[in-house]
Design a protein around this motif. Structure first.
Motif, mmCIF file in Angstrom:
data_model
loop_
_atom_site.group_PDB
_atom_site.id
_atom_site.type_symbol
_atom_site.label_atom_id
_atom_site.label_comp_id
_atom_site.label_asym_id
_atom_site.label_seq_id
_atom_site.Cartn_x
_atom_site.Cartn_y
_atom_site.Cartn_z
ATOM 1 N N ARG A 125 0.852 -1.196 0.000
ATOM 2 C CA ARG A 125 0.000 0.000 0.000
ATOM 3 C C ARG A 125 0.887 1.245 0.000
ATOM 4 N N LYS A 126 1.545 1.431 -1.162
ATOM 5 C CA LYS A 126 2.541 2.490 -1.292
ATOM 6 C C LYS A 126 2.221 3.376 -2.473
ATOM 7 N N ASP A 184 3.841 5.127 2.526
ATOM 8 C CA ASP A 184 3.576 3.697 2.718
ATOM 9 C C ASP A 184 2.624 3.591 3.908
ATOM 10 N N LEU A 185 1.389 3.200 3.640
ATOM 11 C CA LEU A 185 0.378 3.188 4.702
ATOM 12 C C LEU A 185 0.712 2.174 5.793
ATOM 13 N N ASP A 186 1.633 1.272 5.525
ATOM 14 C CA ASP A 186 1.954 0.236 6.515
ATOM 15 C C ASP A 186 3.260 0.485 7.261
ATOM 16 N N ALA A 222 -2.324 4.749 -2.783
ATOM 17 C CA ALA A 222 -1.885 3.678 -1.878
ATOM 18 C C ALA A 222 -3.065 2.811 -1.429
ATOM 19 N N LEU A 223 -4.245 3.401 -1.332
ATOM 20 C CA LEU A 223 -5.425 2.638 -0.896
ATOM 21 C C LEU A 223 -5.966 1.729 -1.993
ATOM 22 N N GLY A 224 -5.602 1.998 -3.236
ATOM 23 C CA GLY A 224 -6.066 1.167 -4.352
ATOM 24 C C GLY A 224 -7.589 1.120 -4.425
ATOM 25 N N ARG A 272 -9.543 0.136 -2.176
ATOM 26 C CA ARG A 272 -10.062 0.340 -0.815
ATOM 27 C C ARG A 272 -10.803 -0.890 -0.288
ATOM 28 N N ILE A 278 -10.835 -2.528 4.135
ATOM 29 C CA ILE A 278 -10.444 -1.527 5.140
ATOM 30 C C ILE A 278 -11.645 -1.151 6.012
ATOM 31 N N ALA A 311 -7.874 3.312 7.526
ATOM 32 C CA ALA A 311 -7.121 2.588 6.491
ATOM 33 C C ALA A 311 -6.719 1.189 6.936
ATOM 34 N N ASP A 346 -6.752 -2.722 8.139
ATOM 35 C CA ASP A 346 -7.401 -3.942 7.705
ATOM 36 C C ASP A 346 -8.566 -4.267 8.649
#
Ligand SMILES: [Mn+2]
Length: 193
Positions: free
Chosen positions: A2-3, A20-22, A80-82, A84, A87, A177, A179
């Motif tokens: 998720r970048k 990078d959301l992670d 980054a969320l693509g 979605r 989530i 955001a 999981d």
């Protein structure tokens, strides 16, 4: 993964954001010290990797740089969320900073909207107007396709209030955001965000 890495250059600003959301490194260099401080809080409290570099016409004022950094961060969040999928979509945080208390409610539902209720908005931190944060978060909401509602509940020190707002937004984004183990698809009855 998720970048996202986004660059945007206009006659007013040149902005590069790596998100990078992670998780990952956090740094900010915009030429505006106080804004860098806020962006670093954002990365840290969102538990994200966030590297921001901006060169803007800060000899004019801070407006273009702050707004354009918001647009690029929003774009990076969206990318980054693509799709979605999986989530939580919604996030909320109420964050104290000494005498200040601020809250953020966000919806990663694909639609832009932003409100900024802040009694301190005409205040300044050195030469940084608190009102510019309204411009920043509006830009994030438009390009990030999210609802962002920000409220100052109390507080009378501008630096504390700004920190409270950024930390609340960051914590709400982290939650939204995240999981959701109970959500396997897109968290919308429409089936698409
Ligand atoms: Mn501080």
């Amino acid at each position: 993964m998720r970048k996202a890495e986004i660059e945007r250059t206009t006659k007013e600003t040149s902005v590069r954001v790596a998100l990078d959301l992670d998780g990952g490194a956090v740094s900010a260099a915009t030429g505006i010290g106080f804004f860098d401080h806020m962006l670093e809080l954002l990365g840290k409290h969102a538990a994200a990797g966030l590297e921001v570099k901006a060169e803007g016409d800060i000899d004019v004022d801070y407006h273009h740089t702050v707004e354009d950094v918001g647009l690029v961060i929003g774009k990076a969040i969206d990318k980054a969320l693509g799709e979605r999928r999986g989530i939580r979509r919604y996030g909320f945080a109420s964050i104290p900073m000494d005498e200040a208390l601020c809250e953020a409610s966000i919806d990663l539902g694909g639609r832009p909207y932003e409100t900024f209720q802040c009694a301190m908005k005409h205040a300044k931190v050195r030469d940084f107007e608190v009102k510019l944060l309204d411009e920043f978060f509006r830009a994030v909401s438009v390009e990030g396709r999210m609802n962002i509602h920000l409220r100052q509940i109390c507080g009378d020190e501008a630096h504390h209030v700004c920190e409270g707002i950024f930390k609340a937004f960051a914590r709400a984004l982290r939650q939204a955001a995240e999981d959701d183990p109970r959500e396997s698809g897109v968290p919308s009855s429409k089936g698409v965000i």
